[in-house]
Every structure is written in C-alpha cells, then in structure tokens.
Write an enzyme that holds these catalytic residues in place. Structure first.
Site, PDB file in Angstrom:
ATOM      1  N   SER A   1       0.850  -1.186   0.000  1.00  0.00           N
ATOM      2  CA  SER A   1       0.000   0.000   0.000  1.00  0.00           C
ATOM      3  C   SER A   1       0.883   1.232   0.000  1.00  0.00           C
ATOM      4  O   SER A   1       1.981   1.227   0.579  1.00  0.00           O
ATOM      5  CB  SER A   1      -0.901   0.018   1.244  1.00  0.00           C
ATOM      6  OG  SER A   1      -1.600   1.252   1.345  1.00  0.00           O
TER       7      SER A   1
ATOM      8  N   TYR B   1      -1.985  -0.325  10.217  1.00  0.00           N
ATOM      9  CA  TYR B   1      -2.088  -0.727   8.807  1.00  0.00           C
ATOM     10  C   TYR B   1      -0.805  -0.337   8.065  1.00  0.00           C
ATOM     11  O   TYR B   1      -0.233  -1.153   7.323  1.00  0.00           O
ATOM     12  CB  TYR B   1      -3.300  -0.067   8.160  1.00  0.00           C
ATOM     13  CG  TYR B   1      -3.508  -0.478   6.720  1.00  0.00           C
ATOM     14  CD1 TYR B   1      -4.039  -1.719   6.412  1.00  0.00           C
ATOM     15  CD2 TYR B   1      -3.180   0.377   5.673  1.00  0.00           C
ATOM     16  CE1 TYR B   1      -4.233  -2.115   5.094  1.00  0.00           C
ATOM     17  CE2 TYR B   1      -3.362   0.004   4.355  1.00  0.00           C
ATOM     18  CZ  TYR B   1      -3.891  -1.243   4.072  1.00  0.00           C
ATOM     19  OH  TYR B   1      -4.068  -1.627   2.760  1.00  0.00           O
TER      20      TYR B   1
END
Length: 269
Positions: free
Chosen positions: A131, A144
């Site tokens: 990501s 995350y």
C-alpha cells in the site's frame, strides 16, 4: 510454454477479484483463494480455492492443490489483507495481532509455501500487494501502515535471497481504490470523552470517503499484468492518483519534519 498459472490470495472480491478477472481474460490460468468458497456459489470467472492466510495448513493444502492440477505455479499475488483504523493508544491488542497475522505473517507463510516449487521449476514471480500507506506512518492508520511497510521490506530482502533461483519478487502499492475494503476494516470505537474523539471521528469519515471516491481497481490489475510480462520489474510499484504517488517522492526529498507538517496539514491535525 503453456499458459502461466497464477494464484491470488483474497481473490473473491475487491482488488484480488479485479486482478484475477483481468488475467483470466488475458489467457492466464487463474486460481483465487477465499476463506469459504461456499459463500460464492455463482462465482465462475476463475476457480476459488479455500485458504485462510492465518492457517498454515490451509495454505499448504491450497498450494499443493494448484500444483497437483497444473504441475507448476508461475505467479503468486499476495493480495489478501484487512484494514484497521484507530488511535494507537486505544486500539485493542488482539486487533493489532490480527492485522499483523493477516497482512504480514500470512503473506510470508504463502511465500514460504510456493518458493520450493518455484525453485524446482527455476522460475516464478511473486507480487506482494502492499500500500502507498506502507511508506509512511499515517495518523489513525498506524498499524495498517506498519503491516504494509513490513511486507514491503520483506519483499526487498527476499529478492536478494532468491536472486539466483530465477524468481522475481516485487510489490505493487495501491493508493485509494473503490473496493469493499471499508466494510471489512476494523475500526477502533470512537470513545466518548477520549482525548482522540474529535480528531479520530473526523479522520475516520475522511478515510471512508477516500475509498468510496477512489479509482478503478482495474488500474492495479493492469500494473500486475505489466509486471508479470517484464523481465526486470522495479522493486516498488505504486499505483494510484497523481498526488498519492507524488507524496512518495516528496517523502524521499523533504526533511522529515517538513513532510510531517504536510501530513498534519492534510489531515487538519
């Protein structure tokens, strides 16, 4: 050579499904994974195999199944993952363990499972879906960011460890795309009277809005297809809106405090 055989974790929805559908249309032999294939009785685009990235035995069974049917495994796309938001101080530790098990330990176990076959056939490609958030510590998405950043670093290390085996290992780092990730993301509760209540609740809404207005996940599928066909793909392959990718360039060239100030201004913190 026969059609390349592709295994995609988390292939039943979102980015994984988009990648699998795109590659199947391009003539690849695609297997996707999901924790419970029975939940998708009408899924016909490619075969879904049972796999839970938190269960090493299920990983071994799924990989063995694909190899037994195809006698090879050319491409692994480590896509399965979960989101998590919350103040670091208030996020329950069991949820921290869950997101690391799913986003980091799980992909590592899957890579371990496919590497013997790729060495045996003297070739293969592993693409880890990380990501853009993994390149920076984002407020209220710290865990995350940490899981995706860790997977990106493992990608770098494993490339060097396997360079003599004909195996290509790289990552694709999506920005915000319009998928169902928000529905499956764990949100730490907004606690009434918490020191973080106002800012976290505001940013939580902004995070969901960003996903809802995100780009078409077919862009990620196209990037994956290009990488599979490249002899020497880059290690890091960000995919997303111009400003999201540009933020990575800024992080490389700006002093840490200046970049932090940009993030603070962006999130109005």
């Amino acid at each position: 050579m026969d059609k390349k055989v592709v295994l995609i974790t988390g292939g039943s929805s979102g980015i994984g499904k988009s990648i699998g559908t795109y590659l199947a249309q391009k003539g690849f032999t695609v297997y996707g994974t999901t924790r419970n294939p029975k939940n998708y009785p009408d899924f016909k685009t490619f075969e879904l195999v049972q796999l839970d990235v938190k269960d090493v035995e299920s990983i071994q069974k799924a990989v063995s199944y694909v190899i037994s049917k195809e006698n090879r495994l050319d491409v692994l796309i480590n896509n399965a993952g979960v989101g998590i938001t919350g103040p670091i101080e208030e996020t329950p530790h069991e949820e921290i363990l869950h997101v690391f098990d799913t986003n980091f330990h799980g992909p590592v176990h899957v890579m371990k499972a496919v590497l013997p076959q790729m060495r045996k056939q003297s070739g293969g490609t592993i693409i880890n879906i990380t990501s853009i958030a993994g390149y920076m510590g984002l407020p209220y998405r710290g865990f995350y960011s940490a899981t995706k950043g860790a997977l990106g670093l493992i990608t770098e290390a494993l490339r060097m460890e396997t360079k003599d085996f004909g195996i290509t290992i790289t990552n694709v780092a999506p920005g915000d795309f319009a998928t169902n990730i928000a529905s499956g993301r764990y949100h730490s509760p907004v606690i009434e009277g918490s020191a973080y209540q106002e800012k976290y609740s505001r940013i939580l809404k902004a995070i969901d809005d960003d996903v809802d207005s995100g780009g078409n996940p077919i862009q990620v599928a196209e990037a994956v297809h290009r990488i599979i066909n490249q002899k020497k793909p880059k290690i890091h392959n960000p995919v997303g809106a111009f400003l999201q990718k540009f933020s990575l360039r800024l992080k490389k060239i700006l002093p840490d405090k200046v970049y932090e100030k940009l993030l603070l201004n962006h999130y109005k913190l």
